[in-house]
Structures are given as structure tokens and as C-alpha cells.
Design a protein around this motif. Structure first.
Motif, PDB file in Angstrom:
ATOM      1  N   LEU A   1      37.910 158.862 -12.433  1.00  0.00           N
ATOM      2  CA  LEU A   1      37.979 159.106 -13.864  1.00  0.00           C
ATOM      3  C   LEU A   1      38.268 160.590 -14.116  1.00  0.00           C
ATOM      4  N   PRO A   2      39.566 160.997 -14.100  1.00  0.00           N
ATOM      5  CA  PRO A   2      39.886 162.367 -14.495  1.00  0.00           C
ATOM      6  C   PRO A   2      39.455 162.551 -15.950  1.00  0.00           C
ATOM      7  N   MET A   3      38.897 163.723 -16.273  1.00  0.00           N
ATOM      8  CA  MET A   3      38.325 163.904 -17.599  1.00  0.00           C
ATOM      9  C   MET A   3      38.446 165.351 -18.042  1.00  0.00           C
ATOM     10  N   GLY A   4      38.574 165.536 -19.330  1.00  0.00           N
ATOM     11  CA  GLY A   4      38.615 166.869 -19.911  1.00  0.00           C
ATOM     12  C   GLY A   4      39.092 166.791 -21.339  1.00  0.00           C
ATOM     13  N   TYR A   5      39.432 167.934 -21.881  1.00  0.00           N
ATOM     14  CA  TYR A   5      39.968 167.959 -23.243  1.00  0.00           C
ATOM     15  C   TYR A   5      41.449 167.621 -23.191  1.00  0.00           C
ATOM     16  N   PRO A   6      41.897 166.719 -24.048  1.00  0.00           N
ATOM     17  CA  PRO A   6      43.324 166.393 -24.052  1.00  0.00           C
ATOM     18  C   PRO A   6      44.157 167.639 -24.390  1.00  0.00           C
ATOM     19  N   HIS A   7      45.250 167.808 -23.699  1.00  0.00           N
ATOM     20  CA  HIS A   7      46.197 168.876 -24.002  1.00  0.00           C
ATOM     21  C   HIS A   7      46.751 168.624 -25.398  1.00  0.00           C
ATOM     22  N   GLU A   8      47.132 169.668 -26.088  1.00  0.00           N
ATOM     23  CA  GLU A   8      47.628 169.512 -27.463  1.00  0.00           C
ATOM     24  C   GLU A   8      48.859 168.610 -27.542  1.00  0.00           C
ATOM     25  N   SER A   9      49.592 168.483 -26.440  1.00  0.00           N
ATOM     26  CA  SER A   9      50.773 167.616 -26.439  1.00  0.00           C
ATOM     27  C   SER A   9      50.468 166.203 -25.922  1.00  0.00           C
ATOM     28  N   SER A  10      49.207 165.920 -25.622  1.00  0.00           N
ATOM     29  CA  SER A  10      48.835 164.598 -25.110  1.00  0.00           C
ATOM     30  C   SER A  10      48.945 163.552 -26.217  1.00  0.00           C
ATOM     31  N   VAL A  11      49.570 162.443 -25.888  1.00  0.00           N
ATOM     32  CA  VAL A  11      49.711 161.330 -26.834  1.00  0.00           C
ATOM     33  C   VAL A  11      49.490 160.016 -26.093  1.00  0.00           C
ATOM     34  N   PRO A  12      49.131 158.970 -26.828  1.00  0.00           N
ATOM     35  CA  PRO A  12      48.995 157.661 -26.186  1.00  0.00           C
ATOM     36  C   PRO A  12      50.338 157.190 -25.636  1.00  0.00           C
ATOM     37  N   SER A  13      50.279 156.332 -24.629  1.00  0.00           N
ATOM     38  CA  SER A  13      51.512 155.761 -24.093  1.00  0.00           C
ATOM     39  C   SER A  13      52.164 154.902 -25.175  1.00  0.00           C
ATOM     40  N   PRO A  14      53.453 154.686 -25.090  1.00  0.00           N
ATOM     41  CA  PRO A  14      54.136 153.874 -26.095  1.00  0.00           C
ATOM     42  C   PRO A  14      53.563 152.456 -26.239  1.00  0.00           C
TER      43      PRO A  14
ATOM     44  N   ALA B   1      32.856 159.636 -23.358  1.00  0.00           N
ATOM     45  CA  ALA B   1      33.743 160.797 -23.312  1.00  0.00           C
ATOM     46  C   ALA B   1      34.609 160.845 -24.574  1.00  0.00           C
ATOM     47  N   ALA B   2      35.183 159.715 -24.944  1.00  0.00           N
ATOM     48  CA  ALA B   2      36.022 159.665 -26.145  1.00  0.00           C
ATOM     49  C   ALA B   2      35.210 160.009 -27.394  1.00  0.00           C
ATOM     50  N   ALA B   3      34.000 159.503 -27.482  1.00  0.00           N
ATOM     51  CA  ALA B   3      33.144 159.794 -28.632  1.00  0.00           C
ATOM     52  C   ALA B   3      32.832 161.285 -28.733  1.00  0.00           C
ATOM     53  N   LEU B   4      32.859 161.985 -27.603  1.00  0.00           N
ATOM     54  CA  LEU B   4      32.566 163.416 -27.565  1.00  0.00           C
ATOM     55  C   LEU B   4      33.817 164.285 -27.711  1.00  0.00           C
ATOM     56  N   GLY B   5      34.972 163.647 -27.919  1.00  0.00           N
ATOM     57  CA  GLY B   5      36.214 164.403 -28.062  1.00  0.00           C
ATOM     58  C   GLY B   5      36.905 164.724 -26.751  1.00  0.00           C
TER      59      GLY B   5
END
Length: 172
Positions: free
Chosen positions: A142-155, A108-112
Motif C-alpha cells: 500500500l504505497p501512501m502519501g499526499y496526492p501530487h497536485e497533478s494526481s487524478v483518478p484513472s479514466p 487514509a482517504a478520510a485523512l486526505g
């Protein structure tokens, strides 16, 4: 992107864009799971694909950690099929389902796409909501989809113990 870069950059997405995942990408993610190694190649994984409003609504009754993703995969294993270790009877189905889930997350990550592994769910509610027989054991959502534009990794995303704290070489 090489594998270590993919592993380093992939993060748990907890906010998704409403855009649906294309069938071709979903098929590629599922194929990555199909190709995952399993004990004795018994392939006990059973994957529920939830992409309708009705199915995703049922999921919301099973866990608060659905993140309103447009797609979710419920990864299970069939205990009637999974390999059991002869020494102690350990059922390797959960391990197999975990390997399958990891393969799908990385594809999934490899596909964006983004995903996050959810282990906090009520297995009996999942079993009831999706009419699973007793031998089919849910392991991960496993919830999956395109990350929202405001999505960021956890601290804490980049925090990793040094290898010296997690490995031992010839010291036993």
C-alpha cells in the motif's frame, strides 16, 4: 463526508507529493487496520511500515509499482496464527489481510492521504528484502502519501457495473 461519498471519491493515487506523512496520520491508518474484523478475531495481520529511504529503496527492487510514495505499508498475515476453515482447510489469512488493507485505505482517504493497492510484486523478493519468516505471507503493498497536485483518478474510476449484474436476490 459519509461513507458512500468517501467510497465514491477515493481513488488509486499513482503520483505522490514528496511530503512525509505525519506520525499522527500514520498511527490513525494503522489503528484502522488494527480495528478491522478478522476471522475468529485471530488478528493474523502483520504490517511492515516502510518510511525510510533504505526500506523504500528495497521495495523498489520488489515491484515497479511503488509510485515513489514517501510511505508504504506491506500487509502480510501470519499463517501460523490465521484461522483455517474446518470444511476444507481454507486459510482465511489472505481475506483478513485484505480487510485490514481496505480499512487502512479508507482511513487514509478520510485523512486526505492517497494510496493504491498493489498486488503486483515478487513475494520472494519481499520475503528476502524484509527478512520475513516462511509463515509470514505478503498479500498487498500500500504505497501512501499526499496526492501530487497533478494526481487524478484513472479514466475508468467511475465505471461500475449496475447492481443487477453483480447481485442476485432470491433467484436461486
Amino acid at each position: 463526508m459519509d461513507f458512500l461519498e468517501l467510497a465514491r471519491e477515493r481513488y488509486s493515487v499513482r503520483k505522490f507529493a514528496p511530503q512525509k506523512v505525519e506520525k499522527e496520520k500514520l498511527d490513525a491508518v494503522l489503528e484502522a487496520g488494527r480495528l478491522a474484523p478478522t476471522a475468529v478475531n485471530y488478528q493474523p495481520q502483520r504490517i511492515l511500515v516502510l518510511d525510510s529511504d533504505a526500506a523504500l529503496g528495497k521495495l523498489k527492487d520488489c515491484t515497479p509499482y511503488h509510485f515513489s510514495a514517501p510511505l508504504a505499508l506491506v500487509v502480510c498475515y501470519d499463517a501460523a496464527v490465521s484461522w483455517k476453515r474446518s470444511y476444507d482447510g481454507k486459510d482465511m489469512g489472505e481475506v483478513d489481510a485484505s480487510i485490514v488493507t481496505t480499512h487502512m485505505m479508507l482511513e487514509a482517504a478520510a485523512l486526505g492521504l492517497g494510496s493504491t493497492w498493489v498486488g503486483h510484486f515478487d513475494p520472494q523478493k519481499v520475503r528476502s528484502a524484509f527478512a520475513l519468516p516462511e509463515n509470514v505471507i505478503p498479500v498487498a503493498i500500500l504505497p501512501m502519501g499526499y496526492p501530487h497536485e497533478s494526481s487524478v483518478p484513472s479514466p475508468k474510476h467511475a465505471e461500475r457495473l449496475p447492481l443487477s449484474e453483480t447481485t442476485r436476490r432470491n433467484t436461486f
